[in-house]
Design an enzyme around this catalytic site. Structure first.
Site, PDB file in Angstrom:
ATOM      1  N   TRP A  27       4.203   6.774   1.933  1.00 37.51           N
ATOM      2  CA  TRP A  27       4.510   6.052   0.769  1.00 37.51           C
ATOM      3  C   TRP A  27       4.706   6.594  -0.605  1.00 37.51           C
ATOM      4  CZ3 TRP A  27       3.360   1.541  -3.363  1.00 37.51           C
ATOM      5  CH2 TRP A  27       2.995   0.611  -1.802  1.00 37.51           C
ATOM      6  N   VAL A 127       0.519  10.590  -1.390  1.00 40.47           N
ATOM      7  CA  VAL A 127       0.698  10.787  -3.019  1.00 40.47           C
ATOM      8  C   VAL A 127       0.664   9.437  -3.901  1.00 40.47           C
ATOM      9  CG1 VAL A 127       2.515  10.269  -4.818  1.00 40.47           C
ATOM     10  CG2 VAL A 127       3.502  11.872  -2.826  1.00 40.47           C
ATOM     11  N   HIS A 135      -5.282  -0.945  -7.394  1.00 39.85           N
ATOM     12  CA  HIS A 135      -5.064  -0.309  -6.192  1.00 39.85           C
ATOM     13  C   HIS A 135      -5.270   0.999  -6.077  1.00 39.85           C
ATOM     14  CE1 HIS A 135      -3.874  -3.748  -3.519  1.00 39.85           C
ATOM     15  NE2 HIS A 135      -3.787  -2.542  -2.641  1.00 39.85           N
TER      16      HIS A 135
HETATM   17  C1  DLZ Z   1      -1.547  -0.005  -1.089  1.00 39.07           C
HETATM   18  C2  DLZ Z   1      -0.744   0.969  -1.741  1.00 39.07           C
HETATM   19  C3  DLZ Z   1      -0.967   1.683  -3.097  1.00 39.07           C
HETATM   20  C4  DLZ Z   1       0.007   0.503  -3.618  1.00 39.07           C
HETATM   21  N1  DLZ Z   1       0.188   2.248  -3.556  1.00 39.07           N
HETATM   22  C5  DLZ Z   1       0.235   3.407  -2.211  1.00 39.07           C
HETATM   23  C6  DLZ Z   1       0.090   4.244  -2.699  1.00 39.07           C
HETATM   24  O1  DLZ Z   1       1.187   4.827  -4.246  1.00 39.07           O
HETATM   25  N2  DLZ Z   1       0.174   5.883  -2.030  1.00 39.07           N
HETATM   26  C7  DLZ Z   1      -0.579   5.686  -0.636  1.00 39.07           C
HETATM   27  O2  DLZ Z   1      -0.282   6.684   0.076  1.00 39.07           O
HETATM   28  N3  DLZ Z   1       0.025   4.657  -0.618  1.00 39.07           N
HETATM   29  C8  DLZ Z   1      -0.579   3.582  -0.729  1.00 39.07           C
HETATM   30  N4  DLZ Z   1      -0.882   2.615  -0.876  1.00 39.07           N
HETATM   31  C9  DLZ Z   1      -0.999   1.457   0.712  1.00 39.07           C
HETATM   32  C10 DLZ Z   1      -2.097   2.351   1.372  1.00 39.07           C
HETATM   33  O3  DLZ Z   1      -2.622   3.676   1.414  1.00 39.07           O
HETATM   34  C11 DLZ Z   1      -2.193   1.845   2.567  1.00 39.07           C
HETATM   35  O4  DLZ Z   1      -1.226   2.723   3.241  1.00 39.07           O
HETATM   36  C12 DLZ Z   1      -2.126  -0.048   2.887  1.00 39.07           C
HETATM   37  O5  DLZ Z   1      -3.483  -0.525   2.020  1.00 39.07           O
HETATM   38  C13 DLZ Z   1      -2.416  -0.524   4.296  1.00 39.07           C
HETATM   39  O6  DLZ Z   1      -3.940  -0.012   4.952  1.00 39.07           O
END
Ligand code: DLZ
Length: 201
Positions: A27, A127, A135
Protein backbone atom coordinates in the site's frame (compact mmCIF):
# COMPACT_ATOMS: atom_id res chain seq x y z
CA UNK A 1 9.26 25.41 13.69
CA UNK A 2 10.33 21.74 13.64
CA UNK A 3 12.04 20.47 16.79
CA UNK A 4 15.78 19.85 16.60
CA UNK A 5 15.70 17.64 19.72
CA UNK A 6 14.05 14.60 18.11
CA UNK A 7 15.77 11.30 17.31
CA UNK A 8 18.51 9.17 18.85
CA UNK A 9 22.19 10.09 18.85
CA UNK A 10 23.30 7.82 16.00
CA UNK A 11 25.63 4.91 16.67
CA UNK A 12 27.24 3.19 13.68
CA UNK A 13 28.11 -0.47 14.05
CA UNK A 14 29.80 -2.96 11.75
CA UNK A 15 27.06 -4.88 10.01
CA UNK A 16 29.33 -7.08 7.89
CA UNK A 17 28.48 -10.24 9.87
CA UNK A 18 24.73 -9.68 9.92
CA UNK A 19 21.80 -11.08 8.00
CA UNK A 20 18.81 -8.76 7.86
CA UNK A 21 15.24 -9.39 6.73
CA UNK A 22 13.01 -6.65 5.38
CA UNK A 23 9.30 -7.05 4.76
CA UNK A 24 7.33 -4.17 3.30
CA UNK A 25 3.67 -3.52 2.58
CA UNK A 26 2.59 -2.60 -0.98
CA UNK A 27 0.00 0.00 0.00
CA UNK A 28 1.22 3.54 -0.75
CA UNK A 29 4.05 2.24 -2.94
CA UNK A 30 5.34 5.67 -3.93
CA UNK A 31 6.21 6.25 -0.27
CA UNK A 32 7.31 2.67 0.41
CA UNK A 33 9.87 2.71 -2.42
CA UNK A 34 12.05 5.57 -1.11
CA UNK A 35 11.73 4.24 2.45
CA UNK A 36 12.91 0.82 1.28
CA UNK A 37 15.80 2.39 -0.65
CA UNK A 38 16.82 4.51 2.35
CA UNK A 39 16.75 1.42 4.56
CA UNK A 40 18.80 -0.72 2.18
CA UNK A 41 21.31 2.02 1.45
CA UNK A 42 21.97 2.47 5.16
CA UNK A 43 22.35 -1.28 5.70
CA UNK A 44 24.86 -1.47 2.85
CA UNK A 45 26.64 1.61 4.18
CA UNK A 46 27.06 -0.17 7.52
CA UNK A 47 28.70 -3.12 5.76
CA UNK A 48 25.78 -5.55 5.50
CA UNK A 49 26.35 -7.65 2.37
CA UNK A 50 23.73 -7.31 -0.36
CA UNK A 51 23.31 -11.10 -0.41
CA UNK A 52 22.46 -11.03 3.28
CA UNK A 53 19.58 -8.58 2.90
CA UNK A 54 16.36 -10.44 2.15
CA UNK A 55 13.44 -8.34 0.94
CA UNK A 56 9.89 -9.64 0.81
CA UNK A 57 6.52 -7.95 0.48
CA UNK A 58 2.93 -8.32 1.69
CA UNK A 59 -0.24 -6.57 0.51
CA UNK A 60 -0.71 -4.19 3.44
CA UNK A 61 0.60 -3.26 6.86
CA UNK A 62 -1.91 -5.53 8.56
CA UNK A 63 0.05 -8.51 7.20
CA UNK A 64 3.45 -7.34 8.51
CA UNK A 65 3.44 -9.17 11.89
CA UNK A 66 2.65 -12.62 10.45
CA UNK A 67 5.21 -12.08 7.68
CA UNK A 68 7.94 -11.16 10.18
CA UNK A 69 7.07 -14.20 12.25
CA UNK A 70 7.16 -16.60 9.29
CA UNK A 71 10.30 -15.08 7.75
CA UNK A 72 12.23 -15.36 10.99
CA UNK A 73 11.03 -18.89 11.68
CA UNK A 74 11.88 -19.94 8.13
CA UNK A 75 15.38 -18.53 8.57
CA UNK A 76 15.82 -20.64 11.71
CA UNK A 77 14.62 -23.75 9.86
CA UNK A 78 16.98 -22.94 7.01
CA UNK A 79 19.96 -22.91 9.34
CA UNK A 80 18.90 -26.14 11.05
CA UNK A 81 18.55 -27.93 7.71
CA UNK A 82 21.57 -26.43 5.96
CA UNK A 83 23.86 -29.19 7.25
CA UNK A 84 21.52 -31.97 6.05
CA UNK A 85 21.37 -30.54 2.51
CA UNK A 86 17.62 -31.10 2.20
CA UNK A 87 15.85 -28.12 0.54
CA UNK A 88 13.14 -26.48 2.63
CA UNK A 89 10.94 -23.41 2.35
CA UNK A 90 13.61 -21.68 4.43
CA UNK A 91 16.13 -22.12 1.60
CA UNK A 92 14.21 -19.51 -0.35
CA UNK A 93 15.35 -16.95 2.17
CA UNK A 94 18.90 -17.39 0.85
CA UNK A 95 18.07 -15.13 -2.07
CA UNK A 96 17.94 -11.39 -1.61
CA UNK A 97 15.17 -11.04 -4.18
CA UNK A 98 12.57 -13.57 -3.07
CA UNK A 99 9.02 -12.63 -2.22
CA UNK A 100 6.44 -14.26 0.03
CA UNK A 101 4.66 -15.59 -3.03
CA UNK A 102 7.82 -17.49 -3.89
CA UNK A 103 7.84 -19.10 -0.46
CA UNK A 104 4.55 -20.73 -1.29
CA UNK A 105 5.19 -21.76 -4.88
CA UNK A 106 8.88 -22.14 -5.69
CA UNK A 107 11.19 -25.05 -4.94
CA UNK A 108 14.29 -23.28 -3.68
CA UNK A 109 16.90 -20.87 -5.04
CA UNK A 110 19.69 -20.33 -2.54
CA UNK A 111 22.41 -17.92 -3.48
CA UNK A 112 25.85 -19.38 -2.86
CA UNK A 113 27.30 -16.27 -1.22
CA UNK A 114 24.32 -15.72 1.04
CA UNK A 115 24.52 -16.60 4.72
CA UNK A 116 22.16 -19.24 6.09
CA UNK A 117 22.19 -17.88 9.64
CA UNK A 118 18.86 -16.79 11.14
CA UNK A 119 18.09 -13.10 10.71
CA UNK A 120 19.82 -10.87 13.25
CA UNK A 121 17.01 -8.35 12.88
CA UNK A 122 13.90 -7.91 10.77
CA UNK A 123 12.61 -4.54 9.55
CA UNK A 124 8.87 -4.14 8.93
CA UNK A 125 8.00 -1.26 6.60
CA UNK A 126 4.51 0.07 6.01
CA UNK A 127 2.74 3.38 5.42
CA UNK A 128 -0.63 4.00 7.03
CA UNK A 129 -2.35 7.19 5.93
CA UNK A 130 -5.43 8.25 7.86
CA UNK A 131 -8.63 8.13 5.80
CA UNK A 132 -12.26 8.86 6.53
CA UNK A 133 -13.04 5.61 8.31
CA UNK A 134 -11.68 3.85 11.42
CA UNK A 135 -9.40 1.54 9.37
CA UNK A 136 -6.31 3.58 10.21
CA UNK A 137 -6.83 3.33 13.96
CA UNK A 138 -7.51 -0.41 13.96
CA UNK A 139 -4.61 -1.29 11.67
CA UNK A 140 -2.06 1.02 13.36
CA UNK A 141 -2.92 -0.31 16.81
CA UNK A 142 -2.93 -3.98 15.83
CA UNK A 143 0.24 -3.79 13.74
CA UNK A 144 2.27 -1.95 16.35
CA UNK A 145 1.23 -4.42 19.06
CA UNK A 146 1.69 -7.37 16.69
CA UNK A 147 5.22 -6.37 15.73
CA UNK A 148 6.22 -5.85 19.36
CA UNK A 149 4.76 -9.23 20.29
CA UNK A 150 6.53 -11.08 17.50
CA UNK A 151 9.86 -9.54 18.46
CA UNK A 152 9.49 -10.41 22.14
CA UNK A 153 8.09 -13.90 21.49
CA UNK A 154 10.86 -14.83 19.06
CA UNK A 155 13.65 -12.88 20.74
CA UNK A 156 14.60 -11.11 17.52
CA UNK A 157 14.82 -7.34 17.09
CA UNK A 158 11.92 -6.15 14.96
CA UNK A 159 12.39 -2.60 13.72
CA UNK A 160 9.17 -0.60 13.58
CA UNK A 161 9.30 0.94 10.14
CA UNK A 162 5.63 1.85 9.96
CA UNK A 163 4.67 5.44 9.26
CA UNK A 164 1.32 6.39 10.78
CA UNK A 165 0.57 9.77 9.25
CA UNK A 166 -2.40 12.05 8.77
CA UNK A 167 -1.86 12.91 5.08
CA UNK A 168 0.30 12.39 1.99
CA UNK A 169 2.53 15.38 2.72
CA UNK A 170 3.49 14.02 6.14
CA UNK A 171 4.31 10.67 4.52
CA UNK A 172 6.46 12.25 1.79
CA UNK A 173 8.37 14.38 4.29
CA UNK A 174 9.31 11.23 6.24
CA UNK A 175 10.35 9.31 3.12
CA UNK A 176 13.04 11.75 2.03
CA UNK A 177 10.76 13.68 -0.34
CA UNK A 178 11.41 17.15 1.05
CA UNK A 179 12.53 15.84 4.43
CA UNK A 180 14.57 13.21 6.24
CA UNK A 181 14.26 9.61 5.01
CA UNK A 182 13.25 7.56 8.06
CA UNK A 183 14.30 4.40 6.26
CA UNK A 184 17.90 5.35 7.04
CA UNK A 185 17.10 5.35 10.77
CA UNK A 186 15.49 1.92 10.46
CA UNK A 187 18.56 0.47 8.71
CA UNK A 188 20.82 1.93 11.36
CA UNK A 189 18.62 0.60 14.18
CA UNK A 190 18.60 -2.89 12.66
CA UNK A 191 22.41 -3.00 12.52
CA UNK A 192 22.81 -1.68 16.07
CA UNK A 193 20.23 -4.13 17.45
CA UNK A 194 21.62 -7.03 15.41
CA UNK A 195 25.12 -6.45 16.76
CA UNK A 196 24.00 -5.81 20.35
CA UNK A 197 21.65 -8.78 20.39
CA UNK A 198 24.63 -11.08 19.85
CA UNK A 199 26.44 -9.38 22.75
CA UNK A 200 23.37 -9.66 25.01
CA UNK A 201 23.00 -13.42 24.39
C1 DLZ B 1 -7.39 -1.62 4.07
C2 DLZ B 1 -6.21 -0.74 4.20
C3 DLZ B 1 -6.39 0.65 4.36
C4 DLZ B 1 -7.73 1.29 4.41
N1 DLZ B 1 -5.34 1.48 4.45
C5 DLZ B 1 -4.09 0.96 4.43
C6 DLZ B 1 -2.96 1.82 4.53
O1 DLZ B 1 -3.05 3.06 4.60
N2 DLZ B 1 -1.72 1.24 4.55
C7 DLZ B 1 -1.55 -0.13 4.47
O2 DLZ B 1 -0.39 -0.59 4.52
N3 DLZ B 1 -2.62 -0.95 4.34
C8 DLZ B 1 -3.86 -0.45 4.31
N4 DLZ B 1 -4.94 -1.28 4.16
C9 DLZ B 1 -4.72 -2.71 3.87
C10 DLZ B 1 -4.55 -3.61 5.11
O3 DLZ B 1 -3.30 -3.37 5.73
C11 DLZ B 1 -4.63 -5.10 4.71
O4 DLZ B 1 -3.69 -5.38 3.72
C12 DLZ B 1 -6.00 -5.50 4.22
O5 DLZ B 1 -7.00 -5.16 5.12
C13 DLZ B 1 -6.06 -7.03 3.97
O6 DLZ B 1 -5.87 -7.75 5.19
Amino acid sequence: MASTLKGPTPQEHDGSGLRIGIVHARWNTTIIEPLLKGTKDKLLGCGVKEANIVVQSVPGSWELPIAVQRMYTASQIQQASSSSGAPTAGDLLGSSTTDLTALASSSGTSSSSASTQPFDAVIAIGVLIKGETMHFEYIADAVSHGLMRVGLDLGVPVVFGVLTVLNDDQAKARAGIGGHNHGEDWGLAAVELGVKRAAWA
